[in-house]
Design an enzyme around this catalytic site. Structure first.
Site, short mmCIF file in Angstrom:
data_model
loop_
_atom_site.label_atom_id
_atom_site.label_comp_id
_atom_site.label_asym_id
_atom_site.label_seq_id
_atom_site.Cartn_x
_atom_site.Cartn_y
_atom_site.Cartn_z
N HIS A 24 0.84 -1.20 0.00
CA HIS A 24 0.00 0.00 0.00
C HIS A 24 0.88 1.26 0.00
CE1 HIS A 24 -3.50 2.51 1.44
NE2 HIS A 24 -2.50 3.25 1.89
N GLU A 25 1.82 1.32 0.93
CA GLU A 25 2.66 2.51 1.04
C GLU A 25 3.59 2.66 -0.16
OE1 GLU A 25 2.00 4.70 3.13
OE2 GLU A 25 0.63 3.48 4.33
N HIS A 28 1.91 4.89 -2.67
CA HIS A 28 2.08 6.31 -2.36
C HIS A 28 3.50 6.78 -2.69
CE1 HIS A 28 -1.81 6.63 -0.56
NE2 HIS A 28 -1.53 5.90 0.50
#
Length: 433
Positions: A24-25, A28
């Protein structure tokens, strides 16, 4: 041995959780760097740092509590109306805003003026904030499609697992025969474990739902064609009327509800049936729809969850479940008497479901979730386009920091809900065995 397998299942889930958070990170991080935003930190977990290493301008690390993660981007919020990064105030709400604003600039270095998050166009900020949840969605889709197409769906088949030796109504709640019980039609006809029923009264059957309906609609003589040791055999049975579990129309049964119908007297075996790409996509769409509906219905499920946690009420198996509950489920999966490939599939699907929930949850348009920042960027885009359309002055960046008081309220609600789910998962967990 059961305890050891449970622990292994929990550890496997914890590893999958860390991978999901890191993934997920990474969404980003990669898009932020793509658009030239400086990212000082990429962390998996919260709390004390267990391990970290700096590569270039970013510190990569793992923290002690694997309950989330974050990347730190420079300039998440624009300066205040006075052009300053921070200006103290006695107002508690204003202090929240200024604290958030100052945190976004605390690692500001010379040259960062052109690398601030808020200076990027709204669509770029949307991409950066959406990339994290999108990575979870990609992981969920890949796992679901792979397991559905390569391994299949665990479903009830037309293969016989066991045969009832006598007529026993399910309402009697017993598995043994008594003197005077009538022989079950299946046993009397010679049906045996391992037989695969391929036709009923001459009509071909390929799935359990079709066979089940034909059996329930029949009372009296019937021809059951089975495949046994490579040969097809016609068995002649006389079906009787009996109490059977009521179906819910979706392949499941309604608990403690029964109807009168035709009864043969055998238990079908479960197995995996491979799905085509189209079938897998359809099932995946149904999972997304069910998960979205569950998220919408979440407030209505809080009172039953409270009763399950504190009043000893029965836990809703379809109700909210936290990380602890999911880890326990994964631990139980490892204790099941199933082939290793089946256990692997079930564990992967638990992980996929977790990632799908992460995607949907993070897309809620509320701060501090990713969806809140996306909503702020979209609103800024609408304001600026409207100003240009009516030839008004550019209103400038939308100051998401002004919504921080609301973000703290939302975060407080999430914390309270998380604690409630945690208590329910500990004292009254959902079980699959």
């Amino acid at each position: 041995m059961t305890f050891l397998m449970t622990v292994i299942g929990i550890v496997v889930f914890a590893i999958g959780l860390l991978v999901s958070i890191a993934w997920h990170e990474l969404g980003h991080l990669s898009t932020a760097k793509l658009f030239g935003i400086r990212v000082p930190q990429y962390m998996v977990g919260f709390g004390p740092t267990v391990w970290s290493r700096r590569k270039g301008e970013t510190e990569y690390g793992i923290k002690a509590i694997p309950m989330g993660g974050y990347i730190r981007m420079i300039g998440m919020f624009p300066p205040g109306d006075d052009g300053k990064v921070s200006a103290r105030s006695t107002s508690p709400f204003r202090s929240m805003i200024e604290d958030a604003r100052s945190a976004a600039y605390e690692e500001l270095q010379p040259g960062d003026e052109t690398r601030l998050f808020y200076t990027r166009k709204p669509w770029k900020r949307v991409v950066v904030m959406f990339a994290g949840p999108f990575m979870n969605l990609v992981l969920a889709v890949v796992i679901f499609l792979t397991t559905l197409m390569a391994f299949g769906v665990r479903t009830t088949t037309t293969t016989v697992e066991s045969v009832s030796q006598c007529v026993v109504a399910p309402t009697e709640k017993r598995d043994t025969c008594k003197q005077g019980d009538r022989p079950a039609p299946a046993a009397a006809a010679g049906l045996a474990a391992g037989d695969r029923i391929v036709a009923f009264n001459g009509a071909r059957v390929e799935d359990w739902s079709t066979l089940q309906k034909k059996i329930r609609d029949t009372i009296g003589p019937a021809t059951v064609t089975v495949e046994r040791d490579g040969r097809r055999i016609d068995l002649h049975a006389t079906l009787i009327e009996n109490k059977v579990a009521k179906t819910d129309g979706k392949g499941g049964y309604v608990k403690d509800e029964y109807v009168s119908a035709g009864w043969l007297g055998f238990t079908p075996a479960n197995g995996y049936v491979e799905q085509s790409f189209g079938q897998a996509v359809t099932r995946m769409g149904g999972m997304v729809e069910d998960s979205a509906k569950a998220l919408i219905d979440l407030p209505a499920k809080i009172p039953p969850l409270w009763d399950a946690a504190f009043n000893g009420a029965e836990r809703d198996p379809n109700g909210p479940m936290g990380i602890v509950g999911a880890a326990r489920i994964n631990g139980e999966i490892f204790t099941l008497d199933l082939p290793a490939t089946h256990i692997l599939v079930l564990c992967l699907q638990v992980l996929a479901g977790f990632n799908l929930s992460l995607f949907l949850f993070n897309m809620l348009p509320l701060l501090p979730l990713d969806g809140g920042h996306i909503a702020g960027a979209l609103w800024e885009s609408v304001r600026r386009h409207t100003a240009r359309l009516f030839r008004r002055p550019d209103p400038g960046p939308f100051d998401v920091a002004k919504l921080m008081p609301l973000a703290y309220v939302v975060a407080g609600v999430f914390v309270c809900f998380t604690v409630l789910v945690l208590i329910a998962d500990v004292v009254n967990p959902v079980k699959i065995t």
